[in-house]
Design a protein around this motif. Structure first.
Motif, short mmCIF file in Angstrom:
data_model
loop_
_atom_site.label_atom_id
_atom_site.label_comp_id
_atom_site.label_asym_id
_atom_site.label_seq_id
_atom_site.Cartn_x
_atom_site.Cartn_y
_atom_site.Cartn_z
N GLY A 86 102.85 -49.37 112.18
CA GLY A 86 101.62 -48.70 111.80
C GLY A 86 101.02 -49.23 110.52
N ALA A 87 101.86 -49.69 109.60
CA ALA A 87 101.37 -50.21 108.32
C ALA A 87 100.52 -51.47 108.53
CB ALA A 87 102.53 -50.50 107.38
N GLU A 88 100.90 -52.30 109.50
CA GLU A 88 100.12 -53.50 109.78
C GLU A 88 98.74 -53.15 110.30
OE1 GLU A 88 100.11 -57.43 112.73
OE2 GLU A 88 101.90 -56.15 112.61
N ALA A 89 98.68 -52.17 111.19
CA ALA A 89 97.39 -51.75 111.74
C ALA A 89 96.49 -51.17 110.65
CB ALA A 89 97.60 -50.73 112.85
N VAL A 90 97.06 -50.39 109.75
CA VAL A 90 96.27 -49.80 108.67
C VAL A 90 95.75 -50.88 107.73
CG1 VAL A 90 96.39 -48.32 106.62
CG2 VAL A 90 97.38 -47.54 108.79
N ALA A 91 96.59 -51.88 107.44
CA ALA A 91 96.16 -52.98 106.58
C ALA A 91 94.99 -53.74 107.21
CB ALA A 91 97.33 -53.93 106.31
N ARG A 92 95.06 -53.95 108.51
CA ARG A 92 93.96 -54.64 109.20
C ARG A 92 92.70 -53.78 109.21
NH1 ARG A 92 95.94 -58.45 114.15
NH2 ARG A 92 97.86 -59.25 113.22
N PHE A 93 92.89 -52.48 109.36
CA PHE A 93 91.73 -51.59 109.31
C PHE A 93 91.07 -51.64 107.94
CE2 PHE A 93 90.36 -47.37 107.75
CZ PHE A 93 89.16 -47.29 108.44
N ASP A 94 91.87 -51.59 106.88
CA ASP A 94 91.31 -51.64 105.53
C ASP A 94 90.48 -52.91 105.32
OD1 ASP A 94 92.42 -49.22 104.84
OD2 ASP A 94 94.21 -50.09 103.91
N ALA A 95 90.98 -54.03 105.82
CA ALA A 95 90.25 -55.29 105.69
C ALA A 95 88.96 -55.27 106.51
CB ALA A 95 91.14 -56.45 106.14
N ALA A 96 89.04 -54.74 107.74
CA ALA A 96 87.85 -54.68 108.59
C ALA A 96 86.80 -53.75 108.00
CB ALA A 96 88.25 -54.20 109.99
N GLY A 114 94.49 -38.51 119.12
CA GLY A 114 95.85 -38.22 118.68
C GLY A 114 95.97 -38.43 117.18
N ASP A 115 97.10 -38.01 116.62
CA ASP A 115 97.35 -38.17 115.19
C ASP A 115 98.10 -39.49 114.98
OD1 ASP A 115 97.71 -37.81 112.50
OD2 ASP A 115 99.46 -36.50 112.73
N THR A 116 97.41 -40.49 114.46
CA THR A 116 98.00 -41.80 114.22
C THR A 116 97.74 -42.22 112.78
OG1 THR A 116 96.01 -43.08 114.80
CG2 THR A 116 97.48 -42.42 116.62
N PRO A 117 98.54 -43.15 112.25
CA PRO A 117 98.25 -43.66 110.90
C PRO A 117 96.85 -44.23 110.77
CG PRO A 117 100.46 -44.31 111.58
CD PRO A 117 99.81 -43.70 112.78
N LEU A 118 96.37 -44.92 111.81
CA LEU A 118 95.03 -45.48 111.78
C LEU A 118 93.97 -44.39 111.68
CD1 LEU A 118 94.72 -48.42 114.35
CD2 LEU A 118 94.21 -48.46 111.90
N SER A 119 94.14 -43.36 112.48
CA SER A 119 93.16 -42.28 112.47
C SER A 119 93.14 -41.57 111.11
CB SER A 119 93.48 -41.27 113.57
OG SER A 119 92.51 -40.25 113.62
N ARG A 120 94.30 -41.33 110.54
CA ARG A 120 94.34 -40.68 109.23
C ARG A 120 93.72 -41.56 108.15
NH1 ARG A 120 97.66 -36.21 108.11
NH2 ARG A 120 98.58 -35.31 110.00
N ALA A 121 93.97 -42.86 108.23
CA ALA A 121 93.37 -43.78 107.26
C ALA A 121 91.85 -43.75 107.35
CB ALA A 121 93.89 -45.20 107.49
N ALA A 122 91.33 -43.72 108.58
CA ALA A 122 89.88 -43.69 108.76
C ALA A 122 89.28 -42.40 108.23
CB ALA A 122 89.55 -43.85 110.25
N HIS A 123 89.93 -41.28 108.52
CA HIS A 123 89.42 -40.00 108.03
C HIS A 123 89.35 -39.97 106.50
CE1 HIS A 123 89.90 -38.65 112.15
NE2 HIS A 123 89.41 -37.47 111.84
N GLY A 124 90.33 -40.59 105.87
CA GLY A 124 90.34 -40.60 104.41
C GLY A 124 89.24 -41.45 103.79
N GLN A 125 88.63 -42.34 104.59
CA GLN A 125 87.56 -43.22 104.09
C GLN A 125 86.17 -42.73 104.47
OE1 GLN A 125 87.93 -45.77 102.17
NE2 GLN A 125 90.10 -46.27 102.29
N ALA A 126 86.09 -41.63 105.20
CA ALA A 126 84.82 -41.20 105.76
C ALA A 126 83.89 -40.61 104.71
CB ALA A 126 85.06 -40.17 106.85
N ASP A 127 82.60 -40.83 104.91
CA ASP A 127 81.57 -40.06 104.21
C ASP A 127 81.18 -38.86 105.07
OD1 ASP A 127 81.15 -41.82 101.92
OD2 ASP A 127 80.33 -43.24 103.38
#
Length: 277
Positions: A86-96, A114-127
Motif C-alpha cells: 500500500g505504501a508504494e501505491a500511496v507514493a505514486r498517488f502523491d506524485a500523480a 472500500g477503505d484503502t490506504p489510497l482512498s484515505r490518502a486522497a481524502h486527506g488531500q481533498a478540498d
C-alpha cells in the motif's frame, strides 16, 4: 495561476454511483472551459479510466471534437499495483497528485468502494469530498447508525469517521477545512414516508458531522446508454448525438446542473442547455 481545487468522489460502499458522478462533473467542467485532471484510484475496476479511453476512441471514429481531461494513471498495470504494498501505491498517488495540481484548475479523484490506504490518502488531500449515496437506509448506514426501534440517530458511522479524520489531517497540515457534500442519488418516486424518515435523519446527521446535502442523479437509462461511448449528457449537441434525443435527456441535463450548483461549481461550468435541433 490559481491553486488547483481537489475534488474527491468518495463513499466506502460500492454501487453508489461514484464514477457516474465523477465523469459527469469532469465533463461539465471541461465544457465550461476549465482544465481538468483525473485520477482513478479504483485500481481494479478502473471505471473512470475506461470511460475516457472510450471517449477518445469514439471521438476519433466520429471525427468529433470533445474536451478531454489530463489523465494521471498511477501505473501501466493498475491491477498489479493494487496487489503491491500500500505504501508504494500511496507514493505514486502523491506524485500523480502533485503533477495534476500543476496541470489543471480542477483535479477529480474517483475512489474505490472500500477503505484503502489510497482512498484515505486522497481524502486527506481533498478540498471537497463528494459522497453519492442511494436514497435508502441501506446506504445511510455507512454514514450514521440509527436505533432499530425508533430510527432515531444514534451516532456517526464508519465513513463519517473517515472524513472526520481527513478533515483533522487537512486542518493540521494546511490550516484549511474540507467541504463535504452528500448527494442523494437515485431518488425513489414512491415510498414517501420512508423517504421523509431518511431525510430527517440525514438532516440531523448533517448538523452533527458537518456536511451539506445536494441532489444526485436519478436512475436513468441515458446515463448507461452514453457510458460505452465515453459521453455524458453534458456532451450532447446537434453534432454529438449517438442516441436519439428525448425529453428525459433534458431532465438529465437539469439534474447535472443542479449538482453543479450544489457543489458551488455552476459558475465554473458551461450552461448545460440541450439543443432542440
Amino acid at each position: 495561476m490559481a491553486q488547483s481545487r481537489v475534488i474527491v468522489i468518495g463513499n466506502e460502499k460500492g454501487g453508489a454511483g461514484k464514477s457516474t458522478i465523477a465523469i459527469h462533473v469532469a465533463a461539465a467542467l471541461l465544457h465550461g472551459g476549465a482544465t481538468v485532471s483525473v485520477i482513478d484510484l479504483d485500481l481494479r475496476q478502473q471505471s473512470m479510466g475506461h470511460f475516457f479511453a472510450n471517449r477518445r476512441a469514439w471521438a476519433k471514429s466520429a471525427d468529433a471534437a470533445l474536451p478531454m481531461p489530463t489523465e494521471h494513471p498511477l501505473a501501466d498495470d493498475p491491477v498489479k499495483l493494487a496487489a503491491a504494498d500500500g505504501a508504494e501505491a500511496v507514493a505514486r498517488f502523491d506524485a500523480a497528485l502533485s503533477e495534476a495540481m500543476l496541470a489543471s484548475d480542477f483535479v477529480l479523484i474517483d475512489t474505490p468502494g472500500g477503505d484503502t490506504p489510497l482512498s484515505r490518502a486522497a481524502h486527506g488531500q481533498a478540498d471537497m469530498i463528494v459522497t453519492p449515496m442511494n436514497d435508502s437506509f441501506v446506504d445511510f448506514d455507512l454514514l450514521g447508525a440509527v436505533d432499530p426501534v425508533t430510527l432515531d440517530l444514534k451516532r456517526p458511522s464508519i465513513y463519517s469517521e473517515t472524513v472526520w479524520e481527513a478533515r483533522k489531517i487537512k486542518a493540521a497540515k494546511r490550516g484549511t477545512t474540507i467541504d463535504w457534500v452528500v448527494l442523494r442519488n437515485r431518488l425513489a418516486t414512491t415510498e414517501a414516508r420512508n423517504r421523509r424518515r431518511l431525510e430527517e435523519r440525514m438532516t440531523a446527521l448533517a448538523r452533527r458531522v458537518g456536511f451539506r446535502m445536494g441532489p444526485g442523479l436519478r436512475d436513468r437509462v441515458i446515463y448507461r446508454e452514453l457510458f460505452p461511448f465515453g459521453l455524458t449528457v453534458a456532451d450532447l449537441s446537434p453534432t454529438v448525438r449517438p442516441v436519439p434525443v428525448a425529453l428525459s435527456h433534458v431532465a438529465a441535463r437539469q439534474e447535472l446542473r443542479a449538482i453543479l450548483q450544489a457543489l458551488g461549481l455552476s459558475s465554473d461550468a458551461a450552461e448545460l442547455e440541450l439543443a432542440a435541433s
